[in-house]
Design a protein around this motif. Structure first.
Motif, PDB file in Angstrom:
ATOM      1  N   PRO A 157      -0.919  -2.621  10.827  1.00 43.88           N
ATOM      2  CA  PRO A 157      -1.867  -1.939  11.726  1.00 43.88           C
ATOM      3  C   PRO A 157      -1.982  -2.675  13.058  1.00 43.88           C
ATOM      4  CG  PRO A 157      -2.801  -2.229   9.523  1.00 43.88           C
ATOM      5  CD  PRO A 157      -1.573  -3.083   9.593  1.00 43.88           C
ATOM      6  N   LEU A 158      -1.949  -1.907  14.147  1.00 43.67           N
ATOM      7  CA  LEU A 158      -2.047  -2.496  15.481  1.00 43.67           C
ATOM      8  C   LEU A 158      -3.390  -2.226  16.146  1.00 43.67           C
ATOM      9  CD1 LEU A 158       1.490  -1.613  16.898  1.00 43.67           C
ATOM     10  CD2 LEU A 158       0.750  -3.748  15.843  1.00 43.67           C
ATOM     11  N   GLY A 159      -4.027  -1.111  15.798  1.00 46.73           N
ATOM     12  CA  GLY A 159      -5.285  -0.749  16.434  1.00 46.73           C
ATOM     13  C   GLY A 159      -5.441   0.757  16.471  1.00 46.73           C
ATOM     14  N   CYS A 160      -6.284   1.233  17.372  1.00 51.27           N
ATOM     15  CA  CYS A 160      -6.573   2.662  17.469  1.00 51.27           C
ATOM     16  C   CYS A 160      -6.528   3.137  18.917  1.00 51.27           C
ATOM     17  CB  CYS A 160      -7.955   2.973  16.902  1.00 51.27           C
ATOM     18  SG  CYS A 160      -8.130   2.712  15.135  1.00 51.27           S
ATOM     19  N   LEU A 161      -6.259   4.424  19.083  1.00 53.45           N
ATOM     20  CA  LEU A 161      -6.291   5.084  20.378  1.00 53.45           C
ATOM     21  C   LEU A 161      -7.507   6.008  20.441  1.00 53.45           C
ATOM     22  CD1 LEU A 161      -2.561   6.123  20.891  1.00 53.45           C
ATOM     23  CD2 LEU A 161      -3.835   4.502  22.310  1.00 53.45           C
ATOM     24  N   PRO A 267     -10.732   8.144  16.570  1.00 50.03           N
ATOM     25  CA  PRO A 267      -9.583   7.442  17.167  1.00 50.03           C
ATOM     26  C   PRO A 267      -8.359   7.569  16.259  1.00 50.03           C
ATOM     27  CG  PRO A 267     -11.547   6.061  17.208  1.00 50.03           C
ATOM     28  CD  PRO A 267     -11.873   7.241  16.355  1.00 50.03           C
ATOM     29  N   MET A 268      -7.193   7.572  16.879  1.00 43.36           N
ATOM     30  CA  MET A 268      -5.934   7.702  16.143  1.00 43.36           C
ATOM     31  C   MET A 268      -5.374   6.323  15.842  1.00 43.36           C
ATOM     32  SD  MET A 268      -4.234  10.845  18.301  1.00 43.36           S
ATOM     33  CE  MET A 268      -3.015  11.240  17.042  1.00 43.36           C
ATOM     34  N   ALA A 269      -5.101   6.066  14.571  1.00 47.81           N
ATOM     35  CA  ALA A 269      -4.552   4.775  14.173  1.00 47.81           C
ATOM     36  C   ALA A 269      -3.125   4.622  14.692  1.00 47.81           C
ATOM     37  CB  ALA A 269      -4.571   4.643  12.654  1.00 47.81           C
ATOM     38  N   ILE A 295       1.575  -4.024  22.521  1.00 47.65           N
ATOM     39  CA  ILE A 295       0.779  -2.838  22.231  1.00 47.65           C
ATOM     40  C   ILE A 295      -0.647  -3.171  21.806  1.00 47.65           C
ATOM     41  CG2 ILE A 295       0.595  -0.826  20.705  1.00 47.65           C
ATOM     42  CD1 ILE A 295       3.626  -0.723  20.615  1.00 47.65           C
ATOM     43  N   ARG A 296      -0.820  -4.168  20.951  1.00 47.83           N
ATOM     44  CA  ARG A 296      -2.143  -4.450  20.388  1.00 47.83           C
ATOM     45  C   ARG A 296      -3.233  -4.649  21.456  1.00 47.83           C
ATOM     46  NH1 ARG A 296      -3.555  -6.134  15.261  1.00 47.83           N
ATOM     47  NH2 ARG A 296      -1.352  -6.555  14.752  1.00 47.83           N
ATOM     48  N   PRO A 297      -2.958  -5.412  22.538  1.00 46.01           N
ATOM     49  CA  PRO A 297      -4.020  -5.604  23.539  1.00 46.01           C
ATOM     50  C   PRO A 297      -4.446  -4.324  24.259  1.00 46.01           C
ATOM     51  CG  PRO A 297      -2.320  -7.289  23.762  1.00 46.01           C
ATOM     52  CD  PRO A 297      -1.779  -6.244  22.832  1.00 46.01           C
ATOM     53  N   GLN A 298      -3.626  -3.278  24.193  1.00 41.48           N
ATOM     54  CA  GLN A 298      -3.936  -2.031  24.874  1.00 41.48           C
ATOM     55  C   GLN A 298      -4.663  -1.034  23.980  1.00 41.48           C
ATOM     56  OE1 GLN A 298      -0.744  -0.667  27.671  1.00 41.48           O
ATOM     57  NE2 GLN A 298       0.523  -2.174  26.624  1.00 41.48           N
ATOM     58  N   LEU A 299      -4.979  -1.445  22.757  1.00 44.00           N
ATOM     59  CA  LEU A 299      -5.640  -0.566  21.793  1.00 44.00           C
ATOM     60  C   LEU A 299      -7.053  -1.056  21.494  1.00 44.00           C
ATOM     61  CD1 LEU A 299      -2.715  -0.161  19.218  1.00 44.00           C
ATOM     62  CD2 LEU A 299      -3.276   1.347  21.122  1.00 44.00           C
ATOM     63  N   VAL A 300      -7.830  -0.171  20.894  1.00 44.18           N
ATOM     64  CA  VAL A 300      -9.151  -0.533  20.401  1.00 44.18           C
ATOM     65  C   VAL A 300      -8.962  -1.156  19.013  1.00 44.18           C
ATOM     66  CG1 VAL A 300     -11.356   0.378  19.587  1.00 44.18           C
ATOM     67  CG2 VAL A 300     -10.343   1.269  21.696  1.00 44.18           C
ATOM     68  N   PRO A 301      -9.600  -2.293  18.730  1.00 42.76           N
ATOM     69  CA  PRO A 301      -9.462  -2.871  17.386  1.00 42.76           C
ATOM     70  C   PRO A 301      -9.864  -1.886  16.302  1.00 42.76           C
ATOM     71  CG  PRO A 301     -10.541  -4.409  18.880  1.00 42.76           C
ATOM     72  CD  PRO A 301     -10.442  -3.103  19.608  1.00 42.76           C
ATOM     73  N   LEU A 302      -9.261  -2.039  15.134  1.00 42.73           N
ATOM     74  CA  LEU A 302      -9.505  -1.088  14.047  1.00 42.73           C
ATOM     75  C   LEU A 302     -10.974  -0.997  13.672  1.00 42.73           C
ATOM     76  CD1 LEU A 302      -6.459  -1.974  11.800  1.00 42.73           C
ATOM     77  CD2 LEU A 302      -6.845   0.178  12.990  1.00 42.73           C
ATOM     78  N   ASP A 303     -11.694  -2.099  13.776  1.00 40.84           N
ATOM     79  CA  ASP A 303     -13.116  -2.076  13.418  1.00 40.84           C
ATOM     80  C   ASP A 303     -14.008  -1.961  14.641  1.00 40.84           C
ATOM     81  OD1 ASP A 303     -12.521  -4.500  14.486  1.00 40.84           O
ATOM     82  OD2 ASP A 303     -13.564  -5.704  12.979  1.00 40.84           O
TER      83      ASP A 303
END
Length: 306
Positions: A157-161, A267-269, A295-303
């Motif tokens: 998992p990288l994060g969410c959009l 948000p989309m995972a 990519i990870r820094p450009q996403l919202v954290p999963l939590d």
């Protein structure tokens, strides 16, 4: 001549399209080059090269085999330098798939630096809305937005959009601004479907408890391309629901307007997926590490909250 040597000879013949030129470039007698290819074909039980008096061409089996040869030889060369601690030795082909939005907005702007640091790597980047089959199609990894859909793959998992509901000024002038979900009864969606002919989901939102809900909304246009989806919205054909990062510039310059911000889709995972191999080639490991860092820094954290 060992099989790996035969494979290298075969690739040189395929690249140059000539036994004579391959022999000259390798510093070998022409008969040795010809015998190496014949030995390889005999072992595989298929013809790899179509020979004529004027040219040498790959057969269909030869084309497939040449692609796998390059990967195998690159893996072998990397294995030899595994303990040398030199990233400059990374070489070979990488086959990767991701959405056009992820590629365009997140990866491609930073990709030149990675390829410049590893000139021996050749990247094959697929950017379609179709869900590729990693194993069958020979992909090293994919960045997938939404559901994973395959338990046999390793998932990182990288994060969410976060998503946004968007419409064009022309559309809003014609249909008005929706203020509540009930207002959607007099509005139109551009329907995005993975496969044409399938039933569209409707307008997606989260209720007061945070649960995903769907509300049917009419729409004359169904598309299966992210680019067409956005273009249709810009043309005033309906409301769309897209990752905010994909439309940030259009929202900022007024080409699109955000509607119903209080009724956002979840948000989309975003996940990095790869086949279950015990040992990934160093070039694949390094590229996935780089992708994660990009990519990870450009996403919202999963939590995190969207």
């Amino acid at each position: 001549m060992e099989q790996l040597d035969c494979m290298r000879v075969f690739l040189r013949v395929a690249e140059l399209g000539s036994f004579v030129r391959a022999a000259e470039s390798l510093g070998l007698p022409r008969t040795t080059v010809s015998e190496a290819v014949q030995r390889l074909e005999a072992k595989l039980g298929t013809r790899l090269l179509q020979r004529t008096t004027r040219r040498v061409q790959l057969t269909q089996d030869g084309l497939l085999y040449s692609e796998r040869c390059r990967d195998l030889l690159a893996d072998f060369d990397e294995l030899g330098s595994l303990f040398q601690g030199s990233e400059a030795a990374l070489a070979g082909r990488l086959r990767v798939d991701m959405s056009s939005g992820i590629a365009r907005h997140m990866v491609l702007p930073q990709l030149p630096a990675f390829l410049a640091a590893h000139p021996g790597i050749v990247l094959e980047l697929s950017s379609t809305d179709r869900r590729v089959d990693l194993v069958r199609e020979g992909f090293d990894c994919v960045v997938r937005v939404g559901t994973v859909g395959d338990d046999s793959l390793v998932c990182r998992p990288l994060g969410c959009l976060p998503q946004a509901n968007c419409a064009s000024p022309a559309y809003l002038q014609q249909y008005g601004w929706p203020q509540q979900l009930a207002d959607l009864a007099s509005h139109r969606l551009v329907h995005y479907v993975a496969q044409l002919g399938s039933r569209p989901a409707g307008f997606e939102y989260r209720d007061a408890a945070g649960q995903r809900c769907l509300q049917p909304v009419v729409g004359q246009l169904h598309v299966n391309s992210a680019d067409a989806y956005l273009a249709a919205c810009l043309a005033g054909m309906g409301i769309i629901q897209v990752p905010r990062s994909a439309v940030a510039g259009l929202l900022a310059n007024g080409s699109l307007c955000e509607v119903l911000p209080q009724w956002q889709a979840p948000p989309m995972a975003v996940n990095l997926l790869y086949p279950t191999r015990r040992h990934q080639p160093p070039r694949v490991q390094r590229f996935m590490q780089w992708l994660d860092g990009v990519i990870r820094p450009q996403l919202v954290p999963l939590d995190g909250s969207a």
